[in-house]
Design a protein around this motif. Structure first.
Motif, PDB file in Angstrom:
ATOM      1  N   VAL A  48       1.740 -25.714 -31.362  1.00  0.00           N
ATOM      2  CA  VAL A  48       2.852 -25.753 -32.487  1.00  0.00           C
ATOM      3  C   VAL A  48       3.573 -27.190 -32.020  1.00  0.00           C
ATOM      4  CG1 VAL A  48       2.960 -23.387 -32.938  1.00  0.00           C
ATOM      5  CG2 VAL A  48       4.651 -24.574 -31.172  1.00  0.00           C
ATOM      6  N   PRO A  49       4.706 -27.680 -32.865  1.00  0.00           N
ATOM      7  CA  PRO A  49       5.488 -28.806 -32.679  1.00  0.00           C
ATOM      8  C   PRO A  49       6.094 -28.463 -31.115  1.00  0.00           C
ATOM      9  CG  PRO A  49       5.455 -28.551 -34.749  1.00  0.00           C
ATOM     10  CD  PRO A  49       4.817 -27.353 -34.330  1.00  0.00           C
ATOM     11  N   GLY A  50       6.205 -29.327 -30.065  1.00  0.00           N
ATOM     12  CA  GLY A  50       6.924 -29.032 -28.921  1.00  0.00           C
ATOM     13  C   GLY A  50       5.894 -27.935 -27.952  1.00  0.00           C
ATOM     14  N   GLY A  51       4.720 -27.722 -28.306  1.00  0.00           N
ATOM     15  CA  GLY A  51       4.029 -26.707 -27.606  1.00  0.00           C
ATOM     16  C   GLY A  51       2.918 -27.682 -26.902  1.00  0.00           C
ATOM     17  N   VAL A  52       1.761 -26.833 -26.416  1.00  0.00           N
ATOM     18  CA  VAL A  52       0.601 -27.424 -25.920  1.00  0.00           C
ATOM     19  C   VAL A  52      -0.637 -26.904 -26.354  1.00  0.00           C
ATOM     20  CG1 VAL A  52      -0.562 -27.463 -23.567  1.00  0.00           C
ATOM     21  CG2 VAL A  52       2.046 -27.608 -23.537  1.00  0.00           C
ATOM     22  N   ALA A  53      -1.792 -27.667 -26.397  1.00  0.00           N
ATOM     23  CA  ALA A  53      -2.989 -27.209 -26.861  1.00  0.00           C
ATOM     24  C   ALA A  53      -3.904 -27.336 -25.838  1.00  0.00           C
ATOM     25  CB  ALA A  53      -3.597 -28.495 -28.233  1.00  0.00           C
ATOM     26  N   ARG A  54      -4.721 -26.411 -25.642  1.00  0.00           N
ATOM     27  CA  ARG A  54      -5.815 -26.521 -24.419  1.00  0.00           C
ATOM     28  C   ARG A  54      -6.987 -26.514 -25.110  1.00  0.00           C
ATOM     29  NH1 ARG A  54      -4.380 -24.244 -19.557  1.00  0.00           N
ATOM     30  NH2 ARG A  54      -6.594 -23.988 -19.128  1.00  0.00           N
ATOM     31  N   LEU A  55      -7.672 -27.728 -24.813  1.00  0.00           N
ATOM     32  CA  LEU A  55      -9.066 -27.910 -25.572  1.00  0.00           C
ATOM     33  C   LEU A  55     -10.286 -27.930 -24.706  1.00  0.00           C
ATOM     34  CD1 LEU A  55      -7.553 -30.802 -27.644  1.00  0.00           C
ATOM     35  CD2 LEU A  55      -7.833 -28.342 -28.199  1.00  0.00           C
ATOM     36  N   SER A  56     -11.098 -27.046 -24.854  1.00  0.00           N
ATOM     37  CA  SER A  56     -12.423 -27.117 -23.942  1.00  0.00           C
ATOM     38  C   SER A  56     -13.128 -28.510 -24.304  1.00  0.00           C
ATOM     39  CB  SER A  56     -13.130 -25.806 -24.224  1.00  0.00           C
ATOM     40  OG  SER A  56     -14.484 -26.021 -23.662  1.00  0.00           O
ATOM     41  N   LEU A  57     -13.480 -29.177 -23.281  1.00  0.00           N
ATOM     42  CA  LEU A  57     -14.474 -30.164 -23.292  1.00  0.00           C
ATOM     43  C   LEU A  57     -15.918 -29.796 -22.700  1.00  0.00           C
ATOM     44  CD1 LEU A  57     -12.070 -32.878 -21.908  1.00  0.00           C
ATOM     45  CD2 LEU A  57     -12.225 -32.071 -24.262  1.00  0.00           C
ATOM     46  N   GLY A  58     -16.208 -28.665 -22.219  1.00  0.00           N
ATOM     47  CA  GLY A  58     -17.404 -28.161 -21.761  1.00  0.00           C
ATOM     48  C   GLY A  58     -17.692 -28.787 -20.490  1.00  0.00           C
ATOM     49  N   PRO A  59     -18.861 -28.571 -20.018  1.00  0.00           N
ATOM     50  CA  PRO A  59     -19.375 -28.818 -18.659  1.00  0.00           C
ATOM     51  C   PRO A  59     -19.707 -30.385 -18.543  1.00  0.00           C
ATOM     52  CG  PRO A  59     -21.112 -27.927 -19.596  1.00  0.00           C
ATOM     53  CD  PRO A  59     -19.788 -27.697 -20.658  1.00  0.00           C
ATOM     54  N   ALA A  60     -19.432 -31.008 -17.501  1.00  0.00           N
ATOM     55  CA  ALA A  60     -19.745 -32.304 -17.136  1.00  0.00           C
ATOM     56  C   ALA A  60     -19.909 -32.466 -15.506  1.00  0.00           C
ATOM     57  CB  ALA A  60     -18.957 -33.477 -17.872  1.00  0.00           C
ATOM     58  N   ALA A  61     -20.599 -33.507 -15.197  1.00  0.00           N
ATOM     59  CA  ALA A  61     -20.799 -33.851 -13.852  1.00  0.00           C
ATOM     60  C   ALA A  61     -19.387 -34.496 -13.313  1.00  0.00           C
ATOM     61  CB  ALA A  61     -21.915 -34.507 -13.651  1.00  0.00           C
ATOM     62  N   ALA A  62     -18.807 -35.010 -14.223  1.00  0.00           N
ATOM     63  CA  ALA A  62     -17.589 -35.968 -13.599  1.00  0.00           C
ATOM     64  C   ALA A  62     -16.277 -35.432 -14.831  1.00  0.00           C
ATOM     65  CB  ALA A  62     -18.003 -37.505 -13.678  1.00  0.00           C
ATOM     66  N   ARG A  63     -15.267 -35.748 -14.397  1.00  0.00           N
ATOM     67  CA  ARG A  63     -13.988 -35.317 -15.239  1.00  0.00           C
ATOM     68  C   ARG A  63     -13.913 -36.308 -16.281  1.00  0.00           C
ATOM     69  NH1 ARG A  63      -9.220 -32.992 -13.329  1.00  0.00           N
ATOM     70  NH2 ARG A  63      -9.699 -33.435 -11.319  1.00  0.00           N
ATOM     71  N   ALA A  84      -8.761 -30.107 -21.520  1.00  0.00           N
ATOM     72  CA  ALA A  84      -7.785 -31.351 -21.730  1.00  0.00           C
ATOM     73  C   ALA A  84      -6.370 -30.224 -22.319  1.00  0.00           C
ATOM     74  CB  ALA A  84      -8.094 -31.885 -23.035  1.00  0.00           C
ATOM     75  N   LEU A  85      -5.388 -30.751 -21.598  1.00  0.00           N
ATOM     76  CA  LEU A  85      -4.058 -30.371 -21.929  1.00  0.00           C
ATOM     77  C   LEU A  85      -3.115 -31.296 -22.685  1.00  0.00           C
ATOM     78  CD1 LEU A  85      -3.192 -28.776 -18.286  1.00  0.00           C
ATOM     79  CD2 LEU A  85      -4.354 -27.724 -20.200  1.00  0.00           C
ATOM     80  N   VAL A  86      -2.894 -30.935 -23.883  1.00  0.00           N
ATOM     81  CA  VAL A  86      -2.301 -31.912 -24.857  1.00  0.00           C
ATOM     82  C   VAL A  86      -1.193 -31.502 -25.143  1.00  0.00           C
ATOM     83  CG1 VAL A  86      -2.726 -33.272 -27.027  1.00  0.00           C
ATOM     84  CG2 VAL A  86      -4.577 -32.286 -25.695  1.00  0.00           C
ATOM     85  N   GLY A  87       0.036 -32.108 -24.831  1.00  0.00           N
ATOM     86  CA  GLY A  87       1.260 -32.059 -25.492  1.00  0.00           C
ATOM     87  C   GLY A  87       1.607 -32.284 -26.804  1.00  0.00           C
ATOM     88  N   PRO A  94       2.646 -29.807 -39.111  1.00  0.00           N
ATOM     89  CA  PRO A  94       1.428 -28.978 -39.086  1.00  0.00           C
ATOM     90  C   PRO A  94       0.243 -29.506 -39.830  1.00  0.00           C
ATOM     91  CG  PRO A  94       3.525 -27.626 -39.738  1.00  0.00           C
ATOM     92  CD  PRO A  94       3.736 -29.424 -39.959  1.00  0.00           C
ATOM     93  N   GLY A  95      -1.019 -29.105 -39.066  1.00  0.00           N
ATOM     94  CA  GLY A  95      -2.248 -29.717 -39.678  1.00  0.00           C
ATOM     95  C   GLY A  95      -3.212 -30.145 -38.599  1.00  0.00           C
ATOM     96  N   GLN A  96      -4.234 -30.826 -39.288  1.00  0.00           N
ATOM     97  CA  GLN A  96      -5.324 -31.297 -38.176  1.00  0.00           C
ATOM     98  C   GLN A  96      -4.845 -32.340 -37.340  1.00  0.00           C
ATOM     99  OE1 GLN A  96      -7.981 -29.399 -37.743  1.00  0.00           O
ATOM    100  NE2 GLN A  96      -6.761 -28.162 -39.225  1.00  0.00           N
ATOM    101  N   ALA A  97      -5.261 -32.280 -35.988  1.00  0.00           N
ATOM    102  CA  ALA A  97      -4.940 -33.340 -35.049  1.00  0.00           C
ATOM    103  C   ALA A  97      -6.184 -33.202 -34.060  1.00  0.00           C
ATOM    104  CB  ALA A  97      -3.697 -33.089 -34.278  1.00  0.00           C
ATOM    105  N   GLY A  98      -6.026 -34.402 -33.271  1.00  0.00           N
ATOM    106  CA  GLY A  98      -7.326 -34.397 -32.188  1.00  0.00           C
ATOM    107  C   GLY A  98      -6.953 -35.304 -31.286  1.00  0.00           C
ATOM    108  N   ILE A  99      -8.049 -35.412 -30.386  1.00  0.00           N
ATOM    109  CA  ILE A  99      -8.094 -36.244 -29.191  1.00  0.00           C
ATOM    110  C   ILE A  99      -9.414 -36.938 -29.155  1.00  0.00           C
ATOM    111  CG2 ILE A  99      -6.434 -35.123 -28.063  1.00  0.00           C
ATOM    112  CD1 ILE A  99      -8.678 -34.073 -26.106  1.00  0.00           C
ATOM    113  N   THR A 100      -9.508 -38.158 -28.393  1.00  0.00           N
ATOM    114  CA  THR A 100     -10.729 -38.944 -28.242  1.00  0.00           C
ATOM    115  C   THR A 100     -11.246 -38.644 -26.856  1.00  0.00           C
ATOM    116  OG1 THR A 100     -10.124 -40.430 -29.767  1.00  0.00           O
ATOM    117  CG2 THR A 100     -11.777 -41.069 -28.504  1.00  0.00           C
ATOM    118  N   GLY A 113     -10.931 -31.904 -31.978  1.00  0.00           N
ATOM    119  CA  GLY A 113      -9.853 -31.537 -33.085  1.00  0.00           C
ATOM    120  C   GLY A 113      -9.121 -30.151 -32.607  1.00  0.00           C
ATOM    121  N   TYR A 114      -8.062 -30.145 -33.265  1.00  0.00           N
ATOM    122  CA  TYR A 114      -7.345 -28.820 -32.834  1.00  0.00           C
ATOM    123  C   TYR A 114      -6.249 -28.715 -34.223  1.00  0.00           C
ATOM    124  CZ  TYR A 114      -3.726 -31.572 -31.060  1.00  0.00           C
ATOM    125  OH  TYR A 114      -2.731 -32.518 -30.709  1.00  0.00           O
ATOM    126  N   THR A 115      -5.847 -27.653 -34.421  1.00  0.00           N
ATOM    127  CA  THR A 115      -5.013 -27.464 -35.776  1.00  0.00           C
ATOM    128  C   THR A 115      -3.392 -26.959 -34.951  1.00  0.00           C
ATOM    129  OG1 THR A 115      -6.386 -26.420 -36.986  1.00  0.00           O
ATOM    130  CG2 THR A 115      -4.228 -25.863 -37.553  1.00  0.00           C
TER     131      THR A 115
END
Length: 292
Positions: A48-63, A84-87, A94-100, A113-115
């Motif tokens: 939510v606004p002012g909250g934190v999204a936790r986004l799974s990026l799956g497995p990988a050999a490096a961060r 990924a921990l996204v502030g 409200p709506g769709q957002a995302g990271i690269t 993406g996340y909502t």
């Protein structure tokens, strides 16, 4: 997002890297945003606004390397699963957002993406003397200088990354004002309250909630005596209205080590600690980082 099967030891190892166990329920405007997701790690997920999204990026050999716009994002975990921990800014709609996220080979990018869900924070409308709302030209100039300095501090992104994001309360006391509270003075809206206020007597020790490095101290117009800590990876914390500052820029603090004392400096009506937590240059609710 895809789910992955993990062994018990992998789950335990990942939990140790990310934090402890527990849940702090927070009020919200709808059923879907009523309580943080109890994932057994910190911070609790509350997209939510002012909250934190936790986004799974799956497995990988490096961060993986992730960004929200041009701002780097904290990525925690291990080769079994990165997260990924996204502030999320209080001003976010409200709506769709995302990271690269950069591909492991560095050959391209993918979007995760996340909502952002709606949340209604408390609003107070107050009538006060005009002189207490409008700044004098001198004070306005001081505020502008301080804001530019703070912008440099808030852009800090350093390594090593935090081993844990589970925080301890920096001072015992009653939490006297809610995160996200918006005050309207004489019809003029002010920025929402971007931290947690903890009522405590003048001189009560204030301690670091996590290991961190002091990146700024000073006496600011609104915030009074202030300390900023860098915990790594764009996770910062701020302590305002202190009666005294017991550290210097560059000091390395352990969790629980004293940084100053509660006071009433700056523009306040009584002694308390204003505690702020910043993630990817965004002030987020400190309660999401605390055990119940």
């Amino acid at each position: 997002m895809p789910e992955h099967a993990f062994s018990l030891c992998a789950l335990t190892r990942r939990a140790a890297l990310l934090g402890g166990v527990g849940l702090l329920a927070l009020p919200a405007s709808g059923p879907a945003a009523a309580t943080p997701t109890n994932s057994g790690v910190w911070p609790n997920a509350l997209p939510v606004p002012g909250g934190v999204a936790r986004l799974s990026l799956g497995p990988a050999a490096a961060r993986p390397v992730a960004h929200a716009g041009e701002v780097p994002v904290l990525v925690v975990g291990d080769v079994i699963e990165w997260t990924a921990l996204v502030g999320i800014a209080l001003s976010a709609a409200p709506g769709q957002a995302g990271i690269t996220v950069q591909t492991p080979e560095g050959t391209g990018q993918r979007q995760v993406g996340y909502t952002v869900m709606a949340k209604r924070y408390t609003e107070q409308r107050l009538k006060v003397a005009p002189g207490t709302v409008d700044l004098s030209p001198e004070n306005q100039a001081r505020y502008e200088r301080e804001r530019a300095r703070q912008a440099v501090v808030m852009a800090t992104f350093s390594e090593p990354l935090p081993l844990s994001t589970a925080m301890r309360v920096p001072v015992p006391g009653r939490r006297s004002s809610s995160f996200g509270l918006r005050r309207v003075f004489n019809g003029q809206a002010r920025n929402p309250h971007s931290g947690m206020d903890i009522a405590a007597g003048t001189g009560t020790p204030v301690v670091s909630p996590l290991p961190g490095r002091v990146i700024d101290t000073g006496d600011y117009f609104f915030n009074g005596n202030t300390v900023w800590l860098d915990h790594g990876g764009g996770l910062l914390s701020m302590y305002c209205h202190l009666s005294s500052i017991g550290v210097q820029t560059g000091d390395a603090l352990k969790a629980g080590e004293r940084l100053g004392a509660v006071g009433a400096t700056g523009r306040v009506t009584g002694p308390h600690l204003h505690w702020g937590v910043m993630l990817n240059r965004t002030m987020v609710d400190p309660a999401l980082f605390l055990p119940a």
